[in-house]
Design an enzyme around this catalytic site. Structure first.
Site, PDB file in Angstrom:
ATOM      1  N   GLU A  81      -4.845   3.697   6.189  1.00 51.58           N
ATOM      2  CA  GLU A  81      -4.548   3.515   4.762  1.00 51.58           C
ATOM      3  C   GLU A  81      -5.187   4.637   3.937  1.00 51.58           C
ATOM      4  O   GLU A  81      -4.652   5.076   2.919  1.00 51.58           O
ATOM      5  CB  GLU A  81      -5.109   2.156   4.301  1.00 51.58           C
ATOM      6  CG  GLU A  81      -4.740   1.802   2.884  1.00 51.58           C
ATOM      7  CD  GLU A  81      -5.717   0.851   2.230  1.00 51.58           C
ATOM      8  OE1 GLU A  81      -6.660   1.328   1.575  1.00 51.58           O
ATOM      9  OE2 GLU A  81      -5.534  -0.370   2.368  1.00 51.58           O
ATOM     10  N   SER A 130     -10.610  -0.852   3.245  1.00 52.47           N
ATOM     11  CA  SER A 130      -9.871  -0.970   4.518  1.00 52.47           C
ATOM     12  C   SER A 130      -9.442   0.418   4.973  1.00 52.47           C
ATOM     13  O   SER A 130      -8.807   1.150   4.218  1.00 52.47           O
ATOM     14  CB  SER A 130      -8.607  -1.811   4.333  1.00 52.47           C
ATOM     15  OG  SER A 130      -8.929  -3.108   3.888  1.00 52.47           O
ATOM     16  N   ARG A 153       0.831  -1.220   0.000  1.00 49.96           N
ATOM     17  CA  ARG A 153       0.000   0.000   0.000  1.00 49.96           C
ATOM     18  C   ARG A 153       0.863   1.267   0.000  1.00 49.96           C
ATOM     19  O   ARG A 153       0.516   2.267   0.609  1.00 49.96           O
ATOM     20  CB  ARG A 153      -0.951   0.028   1.211  1.00 49.96           C
ATOM     21  CG  ARG A 153      -1.945  -1.105   1.285  1.00 49.96           C
ATOM     22  CD  ARG A 153      -2.940  -1.084   0.116  1.00 49.96           C
ATOM     23  NE  ARG A 153      -4.018  -2.023   0.328  1.00 49.96           N
ATOM     24  CZ  ARG A 153      -3.999  -3.286  -0.076  1.00 49.96           C
ATOM     25  NH1 ARG A 153      -2.957  -3.778  -0.713  1.00 49.96           N
ATOM     26  NH2 ARG A 153      -5.040  -4.072   0.144  1.00 49.96           N
TER      27      ARG A 153
HETATM   28  P1  FAD Z   1      -8.931   8.594  -5.067  1.00 49.78           P
HETATM   29  O1  FAD Z   1      -9.590   8.210  -3.793  1.00 49.78           O
HETATM   30  O2  FAD Z   1      -9.623   9.555  -5.952  1.00 49.78           O
HETATM   31  O3  FAD Z   1      -7.462   9.134  -4.734  1.00 49.78           O
HETATM   32  C1  FAD Z   1      -6.616   8.423  -3.859  1.00 49.78           C
HETATM   33  C2  FAD Z   1      -5.291   9.199  -3.715  1.00 49.78           C
HETATM   34  O4  FAD Z   1      -4.589   9.200  -4.956  1.00 49.78           O
HETATM   35  C3  FAD Z   1      -5.496  10.684  -3.381  1.00 49.78           C
HETATM   36  O5  FAD Z   1      -4.419  11.087  -2.568  1.00 49.78           O
HETATM   37  C4  FAD Z   1      -5.458  11.376  -4.726  1.00 49.78           C
HETATM   38  O6  FAD Z   1      -5.057  12.739  -4.633  1.00 49.78           O
HETATM   39  C5  FAD Z   1      -4.429  10.543  -5.458  1.00 49.78           C
HETATM   40  N1  FAD Z   1      -4.645  10.447  -6.901  1.00 49.78           N
HETATM   41  C6  FAD Z   1      -5.743   9.942  -7.521  1.00 49.78           C
HETATM   42  N2  FAD Z   1      -5.558   9.925  -8.855  1.00 49.78           N
HETATM   43  C7  FAD Z   1      -4.331  10.450  -9.082  1.00 49.78           C
HETATM   44  C8  FAD Z   1      -3.564  10.705 -10.261  1.00 49.78           C
HETATM   45  N3  FAD Z   1      -4.024  10.440 -11.483  1.00 49.78           N
HETATM   46  N4  FAD Z   1      -2.328  11.255 -10.115  1.00 49.78           N
HETATM   47  C9  FAD Z   1      -1.839  11.550  -8.896  1.00 49.78           C
HETATM   48  N5  FAD Z   1      -2.508  11.339  -7.739  1.00 49.78           N
HETATM   49  C10 FAD Z   1      -3.745  10.784  -7.835  1.00 49.78           C
HETATM   50  N6  FAD Z   1      -7.724  -0.832  -2.322  1.00 49.78           N
HETATM   51  C11 FAD Z   1      -6.900  -1.890  -2.456  1.00 49.78           C
HETATM   52  O7  FAD Z   1      -5.678  -1.725  -2.621  1.00 49.78           O
HETATM   53  N7  FAD Z   1      -7.373  -3.165  -2.420  1.00 49.78           N
HETATM   54  C12 FAD Z   1      -8.680  -3.436  -2.250  1.00 49.78           C
HETATM   55  O8  FAD Z   1      -9.067  -4.603  -2.219  1.00 49.78           O
HETATM   56  C13 FAD Z   1      -9.573  -2.342  -2.104  1.00 49.78           C
HETATM   57  N8  FAD Z   1     -10.889  -2.563  -1.893  1.00 49.78           N
HETATM   58  C14 FAD Z   1     -11.734  -1.514  -1.743  1.00 49.78           C
HETATM   59  C15 FAD Z   1     -13.087  -1.778  -1.545  1.00 49.78           C
HETATM   60  C16 FAD Z   1     -13.992  -0.728  -1.389  1.00 49.78           C
HETATM   61  C17 FAD Z   1     -15.455  -1.034  -1.186  1.00 49.78           C
HETATM   62  C18 FAD Z   1     -13.528   0.610  -1.462  1.00 49.78           C
HETATM   63  C19 FAD Z   1     -14.501   1.750  -1.343  1.00 49.78           C
HETATM   64  C20 FAD Z   1     -12.177   0.885  -1.636  1.00 49.78           C
HETATM   65  C21 FAD Z   1     -11.263  -0.181  -1.774  1.00 49.78           C
HETATM   66  N9  FAD Z   1      -9.886   0.036  -1.971  1.00 49.78           N
HETATM   67  C22 FAD Z   1      -9.044  -1.022  -2.149  1.00 49.78           C
HETATM   68  C23 FAD Z   1      -9.336   1.405  -1.957  1.00 49.78           C
HETATM   69  C24 FAD Z   1      -9.442   2.133  -3.317  1.00 49.78           C
HETATM   70  O9  FAD Z   1     -10.386   1.532  -4.149  1.00 49.78           O
HETATM   71  C25 FAD Z   1      -8.091   2.176  -4.050  1.00 49.78           C
HETATM   72  O10 FAD Z   1      -7.113   2.800  -3.260  1.00 49.78           O
HETATM   73  C26 FAD Z   1      -8.192   2.912  -5.388  1.00 49.78           C
HETATM   74  O11 FAD Z   1      -7.002   2.754  -6.121  1.00 49.78           O
HETATM   75  C27 FAD Z   1      -8.462   4.402  -5.228  1.00 49.78           C
HETATM   76  O12 FAD Z   1      -8.720   4.936  -6.511  1.00 49.78           O
HETATM   77  P2  FAD Z   1      -9.475   6.300  -6.706  1.00 49.78           P
HETATM   78  O13 FAD Z   1      -9.421   6.647  -8.150  1.00 49.78           O
HETATM   79  O14 FAD Z   1     -10.819   6.245  -6.107  1.00 49.78           O
HETATM   80  O15 FAD Z   1      -8.530   7.275  -5.893  1.00 49.78           O
HETATM   81  N1  EPU Z   2     -10.718 -10.794  10.165  1.00 47.46           N
HETATM   82  C1  EPU Z   2     -11.415 -10.894  11.341  1.00 47.46           C
HETATM   83  N2  EPU Z   2     -12.456 -10.022  11.547  1.00 47.46           N
HETATM   84  C2  EPU Z   2     -12.820  -9.090  10.639  1.00 47.46           C
HETATM   85  C3  EPU Z   2     -12.086  -8.992   9.438  1.00 47.46           C
HETATM   86  C4  EPU Z   2     -11.035  -9.859   9.217  1.00 47.46           C
HETATM   87  O1  EPU Z   2     -11.133 -11.723  12.188  1.00 47.46           O
HETATM   88  O2  EPU Z   2     -13.779  -8.356  10.914  1.00 47.46           O
HETATM   89  C5  EPU Z   2      -9.596 -11.734   9.929  1.00 47.46           C
HETATM   90  C6  EPU Z   2     -10.067 -13.088   9.401  1.00 47.46           C
HETATM   91  O3  EPU Z   2      -9.305 -14.080  10.023  1.00 47.46           O
HETATM   92  C7  EPU Z   2      -9.671 -13.073   7.958  1.00 47.46           C
HETATM   93  C8  EPU Z   2      -8.445 -12.160   7.969  1.00 47.46           C
HETATM   94  O4  EPU Z   2      -8.712 -11.205   8.997  1.00 47.46           O
HETATM   95  O5  EPU Z   2      -9.373 -14.343   7.505  1.00 47.46           O
HETATM   96  C9  EPU Z   2      -8.213 -11.434   6.664  1.00 47.46           C
HETATM   97  O6  EPU Z   2      -9.418 -10.783   6.274  1.00 47.46           O
HETATM   98  P1  EPU Z   2      -9.746 -10.479   4.735  1.00 47.46           P
HETATM   99  O7  EPU Z   2      -9.439 -11.663   3.889  1.00 47.46           O
HETATM  100  O8  EPU Z   2     -11.103  -9.896   4.646  1.00 47.46           O
HETATM  101  O9  EPU Z   2      -8.669  -9.411   4.326  1.00 47.46           O
HETATM  102  P2  EPU Z   2      -8.052  -8.173   5.096  1.00 47.46           P
HETATM  103  O10 EPU Z   2      -6.681  -8.517   5.522  1.00 47.46           O
HETATM  104  O11 EPU Z   2      -8.988  -7.666   6.116  1.00 47.46           O
HETATM  105  C10 EPU Z   2      -6.904  -7.229   2.952  1.00 47.46           C
HETATM  106  C11 EPU Z   2      -6.821  -5.921   2.235  1.00 47.46           C
HETATM  107  C12 EPU Z   2      -8.048  -5.701   1.378  1.00 47.46           C
HETATM  108  C13 EPU Z   2      -8.132  -6.827   0.355  1.00 47.46           C
HETATM  109  C14 EPU Z   2      -8.216  -8.165   1.103  1.00 47.46           C
HETATM  110  C15 EPU Z   2      -8.185  -9.347   0.179  1.00 47.46           C
HETATM  111  C16 EPU Z   2      -5.453  -4.439   3.560  1.00 47.46           C
HETATM  112  C17 EPU Z   2      -5.410  -3.263   4.467  1.00 47.46           C
HETATM  113  N3  EPU Z   2      -6.665  -4.834   3.178  1.00 47.46           N
HETATM  114  O12 EPU Z   2      -7.986  -7.126   3.874  1.00 47.46           O
HETATM  115  O13 EPU Z   2      -7.898  -4.472   0.683  1.00 47.46           O
HETATM  116  O14 EPU Z   2      -9.255  -6.681  -0.477  1.00 47.46           O
HETATM  117  O15 EPU Z   2      -7.089  -8.281   2.007  1.00 47.46           O
HETATM  118  O16 EPU Z   2      -6.916  -9.497  -0.337  1.00 47.46           O
HETATM  119  O17 EPU Z   2      -4.411  -4.979   3.218  1.00 47.46           O
HETATM  120  C18 EPU Z   2      -8.327  -2.129   0.831  1.00 47.46           C
HETATM  121  O18 EPU Z   2      -7.098  -1.966   0.773  1.00 47.46           O
HETATM  122  O19 EPU Z   2      -9.126  -1.166   0.885  1.00 47.46           O
HETATM  123  C19 EPU Z   2      -8.863  -3.486   0.847  1.00 47.46           C
HETATM  124  C20 EPU Z   2     -10.167  -3.758   0.952  1.00 47.46           C
END
Ligand code: FAD
Ligand code: EPU
Length: 342
Positions: free
Chosen positions: A338, A242, A168
């Site tokens: 994050e 997250s 991240r």
């Molecule tokens: P924004 O929120 O618009 O911007 C994020 C940051 O990047 C800001 O600081 C912004 O200024 C900067 N930025 C944006 N675009 C540019 C650009 N073109 N040039 C320079 N700076 C820029 N993330 C994960 O890694 N894994 C996941 O599994 C994951 N699951 C998610 C699930 C949900 C339901 C949600 C809501 C979010 C999740 N995220 C996850 C977080 C998010 O989706 C990612 O970080 C995504 O890449 C953000 O993209 P955005 O375009 O919305 O960025």
């Molecule tokens: N867990 C709990 N309770 C909870 C949530 C999780 O006990 O309420 C434990 C469970 O044991 C589970 C483990 O945590 O097995 C891992 O949970 P999960 O697989 O849901 O993934 P995570 O570690 O919570 C990370 C990323 C997610 C990504 C998933 C799948 C980060 C900060 N988050 O979540 O990314 O989608 O793995 O790879 O690394 C994001 O960055 O926004 C994001 C959603």
């Protein structure tokens, strides 16, 4: 240049925080981007103000009205720039929706991003925090990116090493914070897939789906199903995924934690350190399902903080502080946020 004033940002951030921005500008080409920064330098109301680059607003938490210019990145286009026997190189403009790009790859049998299905946001933000899920990170498929240097007013190419990707993390969140606008990302995808199904519940889900032969499409669908089962849909409940990172601790400290908390969830990293599941730590502190006014901790995934409607960004931040404090008191582990707080 269509500079709008006093625009509500509620529909431009997935937390659904109702704040406004003094100025709002949609950018559809690199020329417009250059024109904006030239204009800003000379125009007296704009020149002292900060600029915030906005993609899909899915990793941002606004805590107050934005006293500056929101630059909404709308650069579009997906182009295959070269290919060989095994790989295909796809240049994707920063304003393309991430999941639509993944669906394009899945439909065309370009392998590598299927595990990253259904992540919200735009392509331009994907390298910012090296997005990751289900055992894959952007760095695994990244070739290079193009970014506009706000200081030197020119396009610069960054290769994988230049980006200094980490968990991240990237150079754009650290030493180059605020200096570059990412305009396109080129991905190196595989024509011959090697599937990564060992992470989390993917194999279980494929079995449930009764998949006989693994395909890119099946893996993508399995990931989509798992994500839908636990992550809140921002269209229904405001959130930014997250809220915290999963913290890393040294192995000896993990052993001590394990003695006190035998059920603790941790994954050994290649360097011997252990990554803890922050969701587990937060759940153990009793926060899962917690709600005060419209700010809460999601009932199915404790790592996700939510806005049930009209929470202010400061209420979400306050809740995150309480969570950090209680996790620290119980486990002596410091959680790092994050989400980008603005
Ligand atoms: P924004 O929120 O618009 O911007 C994020 C940051 O990047 C800001 O600081 C912004 O200024 C900067 N930025 C944006 N675009 C540019 C650009 N073109 N040039 C320079 N700076 C820029 N993330 C994960 O890694 N894994 C996941 O599994 C994951 N699951 C998610 C699930 C949900 C339901 C949600 C809501 C979010 C999740 N995220 C996850 C977080 C998010 O989706 C990612 O970080 C995504 O890449 C953000 O993209 P955005 O375009 O919305 O960025
Ligand atoms: N867990 C709990 N309770 C909870 C949530 C999780 O006990 O309420 C434990 C469970 O044991 C589970 C483990 O945590 O097995 C891992 O949970 P999960 O697989 O849901 O993934 P995570 O570690 O919570 C990370 C990323 C997610 C990504 C998933 C799948 C980060 C900060 N988050 O979540 O990314 O989608 O793995 O790879 O690394 C994001 O960055 O926004 C994001 C959603």
């Amino acid at each position: 240049m269509q500079l709008q004033q006093n625009i509500s940002l509620k529909k431009f951030n997935t937390f659904g925080i109702d704040v406004s921005a003094n100025y709002f500008l949609q950018i559809s080409s690199v020329d417009e981007l250059a024109e904006y920064f030239d204009y800003k330098k000379l125009s007296s109301p704009l020149s002292p103000l900060p600029t915030c680059i906005l993609g899909g607003g899915s990793n941002i938490l606004f805590t107050k009205n934005y006293e500056g210019v929101i630059l909404k990145n709308n650069l579009k286009g997906i182009t295959i720039i070269k290919q060989d026997e095994n790989h295909i190189y796809i240049k994707t403009a920063a304003g393309e929706n991430w999941h639509s790009f993944v669906m394009y790859c899945v439909a065309n049998n370009f392998a590598g991003v299927e595990n990253l299905s259904l992540i919200p946001g735009n392509v331009g933000a994907s390298p910012m925090q090296n997005i990751g899920a289900y055992g894959i990170e952007i760095k695994d498929v990244f070739y290079e990116l193009e970014a506009f240097d706000i200081e030197d007013k020119k396009l610069v190419i960054f290769n994988k090493q230049d980006c200094e990707f980490g968990y991240r993390e990237s150079v754009f969140k650290r030493k180059y914070k605020g200096r570059f606008v990412i305009t396109s990302v080129t991905f190196k995808l595989n024509k011959n897939p090697t599937f990564n199904t060992s992470y989390g519940a993917i194999e279980q889900e494929l079995e449930k789906m009764q998949v006989q032969q693994i395909t890119i499409q099946a893996v993508s669908q399995a990931v989509i199903n798992i994500r839908r089962s636990k992550l809140p849909d921002p269209a229904a409940i405001g959130n930014a995924g997250s809220f915290f990172k999963n913290p890393t601790v040294i192995a000896s400290f993990f052993t001590k934690l394990k003695m006190h908390f035998p059920a603790i969830v941790g994954y050994e990293l290649p360097d011997g350190n252990v990554k803890l599941a922050a969701g587990w730590l937060i759940e153990q502190c009793g926060w899962k399902g917690y709600r005060k006014n419209d700010a809460g901790c999601h009932a199915k995934q404790a790592l996700v903080l939510v806005n049930y409607g009209n929470a202010g960004g400061d209420e979400i931040v306050e809740l995150s502080k309480q969570i950090i404090e209680s996790v620290y008191q119980k486990f002596n582990v410091i959680l790092e946020r994050e989400v980008n707080i603005i």
